[in-house]
Design an enzyme around this catalytic site. Structure first.
Site, mmCIF file in Angstrom:
data_model
loop_
_atom_site.group_PDB
_atom_site.id
_atom_site.type_symbol
_atom_site.label_atom_id
_atom_site.label_comp_id
_atom_site.label_asym_id
_atom_site.label_seq_id
_atom_site.Cartn_x
_atom_site.Cartn_y
_atom_site.Cartn_z
ATOM 1 N N SER A 76 0.847 -1.187 0.000
ATOM 2 C CA SER A 76 0.000 0.000 0.000
ATOM 3 C C SER A 76 0.890 1.247 0.000
ATOM 4 O O SER A 76 1.657 1.441 -0.938
ATOM 5 C CB SER A 76 -0.943 -0.021 1.208
ATOM 6 O OG SER A 76 -1.972 0.922 1.054
ATOM 7 N N HIS A 188 -7.544 -5.303 -1.437
ATOM 8 C CA HIS A 188 -6.375 -4.569 -0.959
ATOM 9 C C HIS A 188 -5.766 -5.192 0.305
ATOM 10 O O HIS A 188 -4.620 -4.917 0.638
ATOM 11 C CB HIS A 188 -6.774 -3.111 -0.690
ATOM 12 C CG HIS A 188 -5.630 -2.177 -0.503
ATOM 13 N ND1 HIS A 188 -4.701 -1.915 -1.492
ATOM 14 C CD2 HIS A 188 -5.242 -1.422 0.574
ATOM 15 C CE1 HIS A 188 -3.805 -1.052 -1.049
ATOM 16 N NE2 HIS A 188 -4.108 -0.741 0.197
#
Length: 239
Positions: A76, A188
């Site tokens: 991320s 994610h």
């Protein structure tokens, strides 16, 4: 103090004999809002300085670490920093970028939500296009020399898979050793809430990449390689 998490990936790295350095650059959590917002208008600036200063400090205090065999990785925001780092220094011999952002221009038009970086760059991408592009690792892809592994989920709507694809294509375009691996059905949060088999496979890919390019193990086998059949010995020996 980067949150309240226990990171199993660090334990895997350490178990393979690699020293693990995890720092708190500006933008990270744990030291209040002012510290976390410390990179407004400076993505890839103060945070990069903090990380690299930390690396220098660790090397100065820990002589048993091989300064010529450094790896870098993250997911991320850490993936963004990984891309940024390898496009601004060739100190690292291997990199692993997970769910990593590479292009602020396209991610703001494809992510799960409205244009989301106005506070960071002084306006939306239409008002501050150059600022968005200047903070995008993709702009500096031609500088990358570090062998890079890209791990991305095909249902990541926070950092869409096109971010990984753009980075991979750019690296290949400039002749950088690189691989990209997509994980089906994952979002994610792959390395935190993904399917168990995908969590294991992600770790295997990371270990493989660092083994090959940090340890210099040319015989390292990627997780998706066909299993080699062992030769079978048949004997007619009698008891």
């Amino acid at each position: 103090m980067y949150g309240f998490d226990w990171n199993h990936e660090f334990q895997i790295y350490a178990a393979h004999g690699w020293a693990v350095f995890f720092t708190n650059p500006r933008e990270s959590t744990g030291y209040g809002e002012k510290f976390e917002r410390g990179i407004q208008m400076q993505w890839g600036g103060k945070d990069y300085v903090d990380v690299m200063s930390g690396v220098d400090a660790v090397l100065a205090k820990t002589p048993w670490i091989d300064k010529d065999r450094l790896g870098v990785g993250g997911g991320s925001y850490g993936g963004y920093m990984t891309n940024w780092i390898v496009s601004h220094t060739d100190r690292f011999k291997a990199a692993v970028a997970l769910r990593a952002m590479s292009n602020f221009i396209s991610t703001d038009g494809t992510r799960d939500g409205p244009y989301g970086h106005s506070e960071d760059f002084g306006g939306d991408l239409f008002a501050a296009f150059d600022t968005y592009w200047n903070a995008s690792p993709l702009k500096y892809a031609k500088n990358v020399k570090t062998p890079t592994l890209i791990l991305h989920s095909d249902m990541d709507f926070r950092v869409p898979e096109e971010q990984g694809e753009q980075w991979f294509r750019a690296l290949r375009h400039f002749g950088v050793t690189s691989e990209i691996v997509f994980f089906p059905r994952e979002n994610h949060n792959l390395t935190r809430t993904g399917e168990p088999k995908h969590l294991v496979e992600s770790l295997k890919w990371q270990v493989y990449w660092f083994d090959r390019y940090l340890n210099g193990n040319a015989a390292a086998v990627p997780p998706d390689a066909p299993e080699q059949r062992r030769p079978t010995t048949v004997t007619d020996a009698k008891p």
